[in-house]
Design an enzyme around this catalytic site. Structure first.
Site, PDB file in Angstrom:
ATOM      1  N   ARG A  46       0.826  -1.194  -0.041  1.00 35.65           N
ATOM      2  CA  ARG A  46      -0.214  -0.044  -0.032  1.00 35.65           C
ATOM      3  C   ARG A  46       0.958   1.138   0.102  1.00 35.65           C
ATOM      4  NH1 ARG A  46      -2.880  -3.158   3.639  1.00 35.65           N
ATOM      5  NH2 ARG A  46      -1.827  -2.117   5.356  1.00 35.65           N
ATOM      6  N   GLU A 177     -19.686  14.677   1.850  1.00 35.84           N
ATOM      7  CA  GLU A 177     -19.922  13.794   0.717  1.00 35.84           C
ATOM      8  C   GLU A 177     -21.065  13.137   1.126  1.00 35.84           C
ATOM      9  OE1 GLU A 177     -16.781  10.947   0.205  1.00 35.84           O
ATOM     10  OE2 GLU A 177     -17.729  10.179  -1.895  1.00 35.84           O
ATOM     11  N   LYS A 219     -19.429  17.199  -2.129  1.00 41.19           N
ATOM     12  CA  LYS A 219     -18.933  15.917  -3.077  1.00 41.19           C
ATOM     13  C   LYS A 219     -20.009  14.986  -3.150  1.00 41.19           C
ATOM     14  CE  LYS A 219     -15.578  12.256  -3.449  1.00 41.19           C
ATOM     15  NZ  LYS A 219     -14.021  11.900  -3.320  1.00 41.19           N
ATOM     16  N   SER A 261     -16.724   9.518  -8.242  1.00 38.93           N
ATOM     17  CA  SER A 261     -16.873   8.735  -9.518  1.00 38.93           C
ATOM     18  C   SER A 261     -18.145   7.593  -9.273  1.00 38.93           C
ATOM     19  CB  SER A 261     -15.902   8.197 -10.344  1.00 38.93           C
ATOM     20  OG  SER A 261     -15.007   7.540  -9.472  1.00 38.93           O
ATOM     21  N   GLY A 262     -17.911   7.121  -8.240  1.00 37.39           N
ATOM     22  CA  GLY A 262     -19.157   6.130  -7.802  1.00 37.39           C
ATOM     23  C   GLY A 262     -19.137   4.663  -8.554  1.00 37.39           C
TER      24      GLY A 262
HETATM   25  P1  13P Z   1     -14.980   7.020  -6.312  1.00 38.54           P
HETATM   26  O1  13P Z   1     -14.781   8.082  -7.208  1.00 38.54           O
HETATM   27  O2  13P Z   1     -14.214   5.640  -6.491  1.00 38.54           O
HETATM   28  O3  13P Z   1     -16.496   6.854  -6.021  1.00 38.54           O
HETATM   29  O4  13P Z   1     -14.397   7.466  -4.922  1.00 38.54           O
HETATM   30  C1  13P Z   1     -14.620   8.692  -4.207  1.00 38.54           C
HETATM   31  C2  13P Z   1     -14.471   8.533  -2.936  1.00 38.54           C
HETATM   32  O5  13P Z   1     -13.753   9.407  -2.268  1.00 38.54           O
HETATM   33  C3  13P Z   1     -15.353   7.698  -2.082  1.00 38.54           C
HETATM   34  O6  13P Z   1     -15.540   8.164  -0.835  1.00 38.54           O
END
Ligand code: 13P
Length: 348
Positions: A46, A177, A219, A261-262
């Site tokens: 990591r 977020e 976000k 981005s999800g």
């Molecule tokens: P993704 O863009 O992979 O959805 O991740 C964004 C993120 O910070 C999730 O908490």
């Protein structure tokens, strides 16, 4: 920390042509991604992965801030230089994910509540000392049969607002977020309704908890049809629905909106952000940019596969996705830009 300093940081996070890099996967999430790519799930792997990311040449041209994880903010390059210093030297503001993850919510089957409020002021102070200037807290809202419930939306919005107030008090800019998940068969219209309700509830709570909207970043998810919905709208329709929803629910005092981005394919994440910035440029009161994790990092991870010899190609892939999303932030992304990606992938 003065309010003006917070406002300046928030503005810098969404500066023209720039967005955020979410490299804050928790260890379990990072390990899951490593396992899929055949990479050993160790602290050293990591660390090497995060070193690859933060040392990518030229990243600071496209990325304003990087969201780190508790393990990562304490790590260093092999030569001993702390990652936080590497980022600052590259013109990238370090930030930190502070929530403790989404856990099953009592009496709400199928729904989650984000935990992590205990000891937050002390943790903020520690992260500030380490160099972090913003933080992130993620709430997840699932769409399904009879969900989301009002109880789930309100509890998560309340937690987001309490976190944001504590965050500003400690001198960090909160990224708020609330993520409406893509999983499900629901149509885009349902995602629109849920996202609007969630955002309105979040902003009500932010107001009640006295959060300064000028010194935060939202976000959110884009407004999308469920992953398994038979009807998948085109880029323009997604862009229209998303911006219409945001215009209804997000106050103009907020300086910037940076999407997650999800799980969208990376080209879609760029094309949709681009379409919003092309079509609505003159009508949006806030900057609209990216705060992607998978859509910016996944190709690099797949190329790297834990091999030292692949580091340069993986960095090229990350640089490329950052460049595409920076272009999308300006409304200047074109599908033709992906030709460079194809050549990186075929070279590897
Ligand atoms: P993704 O863009 O992979 O959805 O991740 C964004 C993120 O910070 C999730 O908490």
């Amino acid at each position: 920390m003065s309010m003006q300093a917070l406002i300046d940081t928030a503005k810098a996070m969404v500066a023209d042509g720039k967005g955020l890099l979410a490299m804050d996967e928790s260890n379990p999430t990072c390990n899951k991604r490593f396992e899929k790519a055949g990479i050993p799930q160790t602290e050293d792997a990591r660390r090497s992965y995060r070193e690859l990311i933060v040392t990518t040449p030229g990243l600071g041209e496209f990325v304003s801030g990087a969201i780190l994880y508790d393990e990562t903010i304490r790590q260093s390059r092999k030569d001993g230089t702390p990652f936080v210093k590497v980022l600052i030297d590259a013109g990238i503001i370090p930030g930190i994910k502070v929530d403790a993850g989404a856990k099953d919510m009592a009496a709400h089957p199928g729904e989650k509540i984000t935990e992590g409020m205990d000891g937050l002021p002390d943790r903020f102070n520690g992260y500030f000392q380490m160099g972090a200037r913003f933080a992130k807290w993620r709430a997840v809202i699932a769409i399904g049969n009879g969900i989301p419930s009002r109880g789930c939306i309100e509890a998560n919005a309340h937690a987001l607002a309490r976190y944001a107030a504590l965050c500003q008090e400690a001198g960090l800019v909160p990224i708020v977020e609330p993520e409406v998940l893509m999983d499900g068969e629901h149509p885009l219209k349902r995602c629109f309704e849920v996202t609007e309700e969630v955002l309105r509830t979040v902003f009500n709570q932010l107001y009640t908890q006295r959060v300064a909207l000028e010194a935060m970043i939202l976000k959110p998810n884009m407004v999308l049809p469920g992953l398994t919905c038979p009807k998948q709208e085109a880029v323009e329709e997604v862009a229209d629905a998303t911006v219409r929803c945001l215009l209804r629910a997000v106050p103009a005092a907020v300086p910037g909106i940076a999407f997650l981005s999800g799980g969208q394919p990376y080209e879609s994440a760029s094309a949709r952000l681009n379409a919003m910035n092309v079509k609505f440029k003159t009508r949006m009161p806030w900057a609209l940019t990216f705060s992607y994790s998978r859509a910016i990092l996944q190709p690099a991870l797949e190329i790297w596969k834990g091999k030292k010899t692949q580091t340069e190609a993986a960095q090229q892939a990350l640089h490329h996705r950052a460049r595409c999303n920076s272009a999308a932030r300006r409304g200047r992304y074109t599908a033709g830009m992906e030709k460079d990606m194809e050549s990186i992938i075929t070279k590897k």
